[in-house]
Design a protein around this motif. Sequence first.
Motif, mmCIF file in Angstrom:
data_model
loop_
_atom_site.group_PDB
_atom_site.id
_atom_site.type_symbol
_atom_site.label_atom_id
_atom_site.label_comp_id
_atom_site.label_asym_id
_atom_site.label_seq_id
_atom_site.Cartn_x
_atom_site.Cartn_y
_atom_site.Cartn_z
ATOM 1 N N ILE A 26 -44.643 81.212 12.633
ATOM 2 C CA ILE A 26 -45.355 80.401 11.648
ATOM 3 C C ILE A 26 -46.841 80.529 11.959
ATOM 4 O O ILE A 26 -47.258 80.285 13.100
ATOM 5 C CB ILE A 26 -44.895 78.940 11.701
ATOM 6 N N THR A 27 -47.646 80.933 10.972
ATOM 7 C CA THR A 27 -49.069 81.208 11.195
ATOM 8 C C THR A 27 -49.949 80.238 10.422
ATOM 9 O O THR A 27 -49.470 79.480 9.565
ATOM 10 C CB THR A 27 -49.419 82.646 10.778
ATOM 11 N N GLU A 28 -51.242 80.322 10.654
ATOM 12 C CA GLU A 28 -52.203 79.481 9.945
ATOM 13 C C GLU A 28 -52.183 79.780 8.447
ATOM 14 O O GLU A 28 -52.484 78.902 7.626
ATOM 15 C CB GLU A 28 -53.606 79.682 10.513
ATOM 16 N N GLU A 29 -51.812 80.985 8.073
ATOM 17 C CA GLU A 29 -51.727 81.336 6.650
ATOM 18 C C GLU A 29 -50.668 80.502 5.935
ATOM 19 O O GLU A 29 -50.772 80.263 4.723
ATOM 20 C CB GLU A 29 -51.424 82.828 6.495
ATOM 21 N N ASP A 30 -49.646 80.063 6.662
ATOM 22 C CA ASP A 30 -48.603 79.230 6.062
ATOM 23 C C ASP A 30 -49.114 77.841 5.688
ATOM 24 O O ASP A 30 -48.495 77.159 4.859
ATOM 25 C CB ASP A 30 -47.426 79.076 7.031
ATOM 26 N N ARG A 31 -50.220 77.428 6.275
ATOM 27 C CA ARG A 31 -50.741 76.070 6.076
ATOM 28 C C ARG A 31 -51.039 75.777 4.614
ATOM 29 O O ARG A 31 -50.852 74.655 4.141
ATOM 30 C CB ARG A 31 -52.015 75.890 6.917
ATOM 31 N N ALA A 32 -51.485 76.759 3.864
ATOM 32 C CA ALA A 32 -51.913 76.551 2.479
ATOM 33 C C ALA A 32 -50.758 76.638 1.482
ATOM 34 O O ALA A 32 -50.966 76.407 0.290
ATOM 35 C CB ALA A 32 -52.988 77.562 2.108
ATOM 36 N N CYS A 33 -49.551 76.961 1.944
ATOM 37 C CA CYS A 33 -48.421 77.164 1.030
ATOM 38 C C CYS A 33 -47.354 76.097 1.241
ATOM 39 O O CYS A 33 -47.073 75.700 2.371
ATOM 40 C CB CYS A 33 -47.814 78.551 1.254
ATOM 41 N N TYR A 34 -46.748 75.654 0.133
ATOM 42 C CA TYR A 34 -45.677 74.671 0.242
ATOM 43 C C TYR A 34 -44.299 75.314 0.174
ATOM 44 O O TYR A 34 -43.323 74.743 0.643
ATOM 45 C CB TYR A 34 -45.809 73.576 -0.819
ATOM 46 N N TYR A 35 -44.217 76.525 -0.407
ATOM 47 C CA TYR A 35 -42.935 77.235 -0.484
ATOM 48 C C TYR A 35 -43.219 78.711 -0.653
ATOM 49 O O TYR A 35 -43.832 79.124 -1.632
ATOM 50 C CB TYR A 35 -42.097 76.702 -1.638
ATOM 51 N N LYS A 36 -42.782 79.493 0.332
ATOM 52 C CA LYS A 36 -43.035 80.934 0.332
ATOM 53 C C LYS A 36 -44.515 81.182 0.078
ATOM 54 O O LYS A 36 -45.354 80.724 0.835
ATOM 55 C CB LYS A 36 -42.103 81.633 -0.652
ATOM 56 N N ASN A 37 -44.872 81.906 -1.011
ATOM 57 C CA ASN A 37 -46.295 82.192 -1.259
ATOM 58 C C ASN A 37 -46.897 81.279 -2.314
ATOM 59 O O ASN A 37 -47.970 81.557 -2.849
ATOM 60 C CB ASN A 37 -46.481 83.655 -1.668
ATOM 61 N N ARG A 75 -48.979 78.281 -3.385
ATOM 62 C CA ARG A 75 -50.054 77.542 -2.727
ATOM 63 C C ARG A 75 -50.158 76.117 -3.268
ATOM 64 O O ARG A 75 -49.899 75.870 -4.446
ATOM 65 C CB ARG A 75 -51.385 78.277 -2.893
ATOM 66 N N PHE A 76 -50.523 75.190 -2.389
ATOM 67 C CA PHE A 76 -50.750 73.804 -2.793
ATOM 68 C C PHE A 76 -51.820 73.755 -3.886
ATOM 69 O O PHE A 76 -52.825 74.474 -3.814
ATOM 70 C CB PHE A 76 -51.234 72.970 -1.602
ATOM 71 N N ASP A 77 -51.610 72.883 -4.868
ATOM 72 C CA ASP A 77 -52.640 72.649 -5.892
ATOM 73 C C ASP A 77 -53.275 71.274 -5.700
ATOM 74 O O ASP A 77 -53.887 70.729 -6.603
ATOM 75 C CB ASP A 77 -52.049 72.780 -7.298
ATOM 76 N N VAL A 78 -53.109 70.705 -4.504
ATOM 77 C CA VAL A 78 -53.705 69.418 -4.133
ATOM 78 C C VAL A 78 -54.469 69.622 -2.832
ATOM 79 O O VAL A 78 -54.302 70.634 -2.143
ATOM 80 C CB VAL A 78 -52.620 68.332 -3.960
ATOM 81 N N SER A 79 -55.293 68.640 -2.488
ATOM 82 C CA SER A 79 -56.144 68.798 -1.305
ATOM 83 C C SER A 79 -55.761 67.894 -0.146
ATOM 84 O O SER A 79 -56.337 67.987 0.938
ATOM 85 C CB SER A 79 -57.612 68.529 -1.677
ATOM 86 N N ASP A 80 -54.762 67.028 -0.331
ATOM 87 C CA ASP A 80 -54.437 66.033 0.703
ATOM 88 C C ASP A 80 -53.173 66.392 1.462
ATOM 89 O O ASP A 80 -52.401 65.528 1.848
ATOM 90 C CB ASP A 80 -54.316 64.634 0.089
ATOM 91 N N PHE A 81 -52.939 67.676 1.717
ATOM 92 C CA PHE A 81 -51.740 68.095 2.429
ATOM 93 C C PHE A 81 -52.044 68.349 3.905
ATOM 94 O O PHE A 81 -53.159 68.568 4.298
ATOM 95 C CB PHE A 81 -51.123 69.356 1.798
#
Length: 202
Positions: free
Chosen positions: A183-194, A196-202
């Motif tokens: 699990i990498t830092e790139e995973d931080r911005a995604c909620y499922y596979k690729n 990406r979150f469309d909110v800022s409070d995750f």
Amino acid sequence: MNQKERMLAGLPYRANQDGLPEEQLKNKQKIYDYNACRPDETAKMALLLTEILGKCGKNVVILPPFRCDYGKHIEIGDNVFINYNCVILDVARVTVGDNTMFGPNVCLAAAGHPVHPLSRRSGYEYGAPVTIGKDVWLGAGVIVNPGVSIGDGSVIGAGSVVTKDVPPGVIAAGSPCRVLRAITEEDRACYYKNKRFDVSDF
């Protein structure tokens, strides 16, 4: 050394002697009461969990039905969510770390039996501790075998059978379960596979 002492020491033991059936029955009665609670009886359920478990942290949710052997050999940290139909065979210590989540139908089996049929027929069984780290997610239908540890922050895919230790910070899946990737830092911005979150409070 009696059979209860042998069980707690991780030695072969017989579960039908030395007060072990009575301890299981006492726990089963508490489990029955827990599983019979109405959905709005959250305070009663929280109190029963403190009586069932050896350690129950803050903000622990276990959705019924829930099953375990003794209860008192289970230690659960803070902010743990366990979905429906969890089974924990706690003839040895079972530890679940803070902020961990279980999907439905998860089984933690700290109990085992001899492989050879004649040895198994003798009635001897054994236990080996199971340790689930902090911030772990076990997907639906995961089975964890005796003596297994899962490291902090790891994710175990749905339907996996975990027969060996899993290191921290990885995604692992399969039967038998194996590490797929870190699990990498790139995973931080995604909620499922690729995705990406469309909110800022995750």
